[in-house]
Design a protein around this motif. Structure first.
Motif, mmCIF file in Angstrom:
data_model
loop_
_atom_site.group_PDB
_atom_site.id
_atom_site.type_symbol
_atom_site.label_atom_id
_atom_site.label_comp_id
_atom_site.label_asym_id
_atom_site.label_seq_id
_atom_site.Cartn_x
_atom_site.Cartn_y
_atom_site.Cartn_z
ATOM 1 N N GLY A 93 0.779 -1.220 0.038
ATOM 2 C CA GLY A 93 -0.014 0.163 -0.048
ATOM 3 C C GLY A 93 0.777 1.271 0.012
ATOM 4 O O GLY A 93 -0.055 2.496 0.332
ATOM 5 N N TYR A 94 2.096 1.338 -0.376
ATOM 6 C CA TYR A 94 2.960 2.317 -0.350
ATOM 7 C C TYR A 94 2.353 3.515 -1.326
ATOM 8 O O TYR A 94 2.171 4.700 -0.950
ATOM 9 C CB TYR A 94 4.506 2.004 -0.713
ATOM 10 N N PHE A 95 2.207 2.818 -2.515
ATOM 11 C CA PHE A 95 1.721 3.932 -3.453
ATOM 12 C C PHE A 95 0.181 4.106 -3.315
ATOM 13 O O PHE A 95 -0.215 5.267 -3.480
ATOM 14 C CB PHE A 95 1.564 3.230 -5.032
ATOM 15 N N THR A 96 -0.507 3.200 -2.842
ATOM 16 C CA THR A 96 -1.907 3.587 -2.489
ATOM 17 C C THR A 96 -2.098 4.800 -1.458
ATOM 18 O O THR A 96 -2.951 5.679 -1.528
ATOM 19 C CB THR A 96 -2.603 2.309 -1.685
ATOM 20 N N TYR A 97 -1.218 4.724 -0.457
ATOM 21 C CA TYR A 97 -1.057 5.910 0.569
ATOM 22 C C TYR A 97 -0.865 7.182 -0.240
ATOM 23 O O TYR A 97 -1.446 8.267 0.027
ATOM 24 C CB TYR A 97 -0.336 5.780 1.729
ATOM 25 N N LEU A 98 0.324 6.960 -0.970
ATOM 26 C CA LEU A 98 0.487 8.310 -1.800
ATOM 27 C C LEU A 98 -0.513 9.004 -2.577
ATOM 28 O O LEU A 98 -0.690 10.208 -2.635
ATOM 29 C CB LEU A 98 1.966 7.935 -2.658
ATOM 30 N N MET A 99 -1.387 7.783 -3.286
ATOM 31 C CA MET A 99 -2.518 8.380 -4.096
ATOM 32 C C MET A 99 -3.510 9.211 -3.201
ATOM 33 O O MET A 99 -3.837 10.161 -3.614
ATOM 34 C CB MET A 99 -3.153 7.236 -4.963
ATOM 35 N N ALA A 100 -3.593 8.417 -2.003
ATOM 36 C CA ALA A 100 -4.712 9.156 -1.039
ATOM 37 C C ALA A 100 -4.158 10.608 -0.657
ATOM 38 O O ALA A 100 -4.935 11.517 -0.428
ATOM 39 C CB ALA A 100 -4.971 8.181 0.096
ATOM 40 N N LEU A 101 -2.947 10.742 -0.205
ATOM 41 C CA LEU A 101 -2.363 11.872 0.200
ATOM 42 C C LEU A 101 -2.364 12.962 -0.892
ATOM 43 O O LEU A 101 -2.223 14.122 -0.564
ATOM 44 C CB LEU A 101 -0.853 11.829 0.686
ATOM 45 N N SER A 102 -2.259 12.482 -2.232
ATOM 46 C CA SER A 102 -2.177 13.631 -3.268
ATOM 47 C C SER A 102 -3.849 14.051 -3.437
ATOM 48 O O SER A 102 -3.882 14.729 -4.466
ATOM 49 C CB SER A 102 -2.097 12.734 -4.497
ATOM 50 N N GLY A 103 -4.662 13.723 -2.552
ATOM 51 C CA GLY A 103 -5.879 14.142 -2.545
ATOM 52 C C GLY A 103 -7.139 13.427 -3.097
ATOM 53 O O GLY A 103 -8.391 13.909 -3.288
ATOM 54 N N ALA A 104 -6.846 12.170 -3.465
ATOM 55 C CA ALA A 104 -7.992 11.452 -3.850
ATOM 56 C C ALA A 104 -9.189 11.353 -3.041
ATOM 57 O O ALA A 104 -8.653 11.249 -1.808
ATOM 58 C CB ALA A 104 -7.524 9.795 -4.260
ATOM 59 N N GLU A 105 -10.608 11.120 -3.366
ATOM 60 C CA GLU A 105 -11.365 10.830 -2.438
ATOM 61 C C GLU A 105 -11.235 9.564 -1.918
ATOM 62 O O GLU A 105 -11.521 9.401 -0.701
ATOM 63 C CB GLU A 105 -12.832 10.915 -3.503
ATOM 64 N N ILE A 106 -11.024 8.473 -2.533
ATOM 65 C CA ILE A 106 -10.832 7.157 -2.030
ATOM 66 C C ILE A 106 -9.891 6.344 -2.909
ATOM 67 O O ILE A 106 -9.948 6.429 -4.070
ATOM 68 C CB ILE A 106 -12.097 6.496 -1.731
ATOM 69 N N VAL A 107 -9.007 5.453 -2.354
ATOM 70 C CA VAL A 107 -8.125 4.643 -3.089
ATOM 71 C C VAL A 107 -8.245 3.334 -2.695
ATOM 72 O O VAL A 107 -8.223 2.920 -1.349
ATOM 73 C CB VAL A 107 -6.631 5.153 -2.779
ATOM 74 N N LEU A 108 -8.643 2.387 -3.448
ATOM 75 C CA LEU A 108 -8.850 0.961 -3.204
ATOM 76 C C LEU A 108 -7.287 0.400 -3.955
ATOM 77 O O LEU A 108 -7.187 0.296 -4.836
ATOM 78 C CB LEU A 108 -9.967 0.482 -3.909
ATOM 79 N N GLY A 109 -6.638 -0.237 -2.768
ATOM 80 C CA GLY A 109 -5.513 -1.205 -3.500
ATOM 81 C C GLY A 109 -6.142 -2.722 -3.532
ATOM 82 O O GLY A 109 -6.941 -3.020 -2.633
ATOM 83 N N ILE A 110 -5.777 -3.505 -4.554
ATOM 84 C CA ILE A 110 -6.061 -4.880 -4.467
ATOM 85 C C ILE A 110 -4.783 -5.636 -4.645
ATOM 86 O O ILE A 110 -3.849 -5.218 -5.385
ATOM 87 C CB ILE A 110 -7.233 -5.165 -5.402
ATOM 88 N N GLU A 111 -4.743 -6.451 -3.631
ATOM 89 C CA GLU A 111 -3.660 -7.391 -3.471
ATOM 90 C C GLU A 111 -3.651 -8.802 -2.879
ATOM 91 O O GLU A 111 -4.080 -8.671 -1.869
ATOM 92 C CB GLU A 111 -2.385 -6.653 -2.599
ATOM 93 N N PRO A 112 -3.493 -9.722 -4.111
ATOM 94 C CA PRO A 112 -4.010 -11.111 -3.614
ATOM 95 C C PRO A 112 -2.782 -11.903 -2.509
ATOM 96 O O PRO A 112 -3.152 -12.729 -1.738
ATOM 97 C CB PRO A 112 -3.779 -11.923 -5.027
#
Ligand SMILES: C[S@@+](CC[C@H](N)C(=O)[O-])C[C@H]1O[C@@H](n2cnc3c(N)ncnc32)[C@H](O)[C@@H]1O
Length: 283
Positions: A93-112
């Motif tokens: 989720g490293y990039f998932t957090y970066l996307m959220a910190l960039s102002g996204a409303e919501i970010v869903l990461g999927i990782e099996p």
């Protein structure tokens, strides 16, 4: 699995802090952590491939410097502010957090891969007031075919797919009309041909199924029906970006060990050394 949930329980006893991006680290500004205990619990969740993170003054130096990829991606994409974002193959989720910190409303990461979901939980439990970033243990194939994501990232995932065209189609299916795809994957130079399908391992990785040239990948995107296809970056992976650290566990090999010792343009198997392209396109 028990020791992993034990590790997370112990991490939950640590003080929480606010998260911010202080490149290269995703940094949690907590104070008075028990660093010895924290490091030991986090190390029960090794290998830490993606990051790096910093918790208080404890630096979790992952195998990959994710910030270097982020620097290559971010100038070329539509602002994430208020977007609904999907991060396919999100790892911890490293990039998932970066996307959220960039102002996204919501970010869903999927990782099996479950371990990376545990790592995400571990980091999340250290954050006070976490951003709207979530990671679920799913494959893209398991997502409903609903066109709900404004921006979709597939970074480091395509070459792991046996059916690359199906992956591209599934990415397109979950995107809104005019939604943006950021596709990052391993490529070869055109001079090596259209694509290489490794017979066995590639840079010691077992599950690499396709290494297209950038022209070939462009054609695959066109065939899937994407428009405004732009190749925005091609970068050879360096030992600065992928390195052995004491957070990767007992198998301490990293890029340098996967390259031909006499020629760093070749992998140990004699194939072209890892080079990654970033394409940006619209549905
Ligand atoms: C090389 S890592 C890339 C992680 C991160 N996105 C990055 O760019 O550094 C690829 C990840 O994709 C995950 N993955 C592989 N196939 C997938 C699929 N079909 N759907 C979702 N994730 C997948 C793997 O488990 C792995 O963690």
């Amino acid at each position: 699995m028990l020791f992993r949930s034990g590790a997370i329980e112990s991490i939950k006893d640590q003080p929480q802090g606010r998260i911010q991006y202080a490149a290269p680290y995703l940094k949690i500004n907590s104070q008075n952590n028990d660093n010895e205990q924290l490091e030991s619990s986090l190390k029960q969740l090794m290998p830490w491939r993606k990051g790096p993170y910093q918790i208080g003054d404890l630096q979790l130096d992952s195998e990959w410097r994710g910030d270097m990829k982020w620097d290559r991606v971010i100038p070329h994409i539509k602002p994430l502010k208020e977007k609904t974002v999907l991060d396919v193959g999100s790892g911890n989720g490293y990039f998932t957090y970066l996307m959220a910190l960039s102002g996204a409303e919501i970010v869903l990461g999927i990782e099996p891969f479950l371990l990376f979901n545990y790592q995400f939980q571990a980091i999340r439990s250290l954050i006070s007031n976490p951003p709207h970033a979530f990671v679920l243990p799913l494959k893209l194939e398991q997502m409903p075919n609903e066109a709900v994501f404004d921006t979709v990232f597939s970074m480091g995932v395509l070459y792991h797919q046996k059916d690359h065209m199906l992956h591209l189609q599934q990415l397109k299916n979950v995107m809104t009309i005019d939604g943006e795809l950021i596709l990052e994957t391993l490529v070869i130079d055109g001079i090596h041909g259209e694509q290489i399908i490794p017979e066995d391992r590639y840079a010691r990785m077992r599950n690499v199924w396709c290494l297209p040239s950038t022209d070939t990948l462009n054609t695959w995107l066109e065939q899937t029906g994407f428009k405004n296809i732009k190749l925005v970056d091609v970068t050879k992976t360096t030992p600065e970006e992928q390195r052995a650290t004491h957070w990767i566990g007992d198998n301490t090999q990293s890029l340098q060990d996967f390259l031909d010792p006499n020629n760093d343009n070749l992998t140990i198997e004699g194939l072209p050394a890892p080079k990654r392209a970033i394409f940006v396109c619209q549905k």
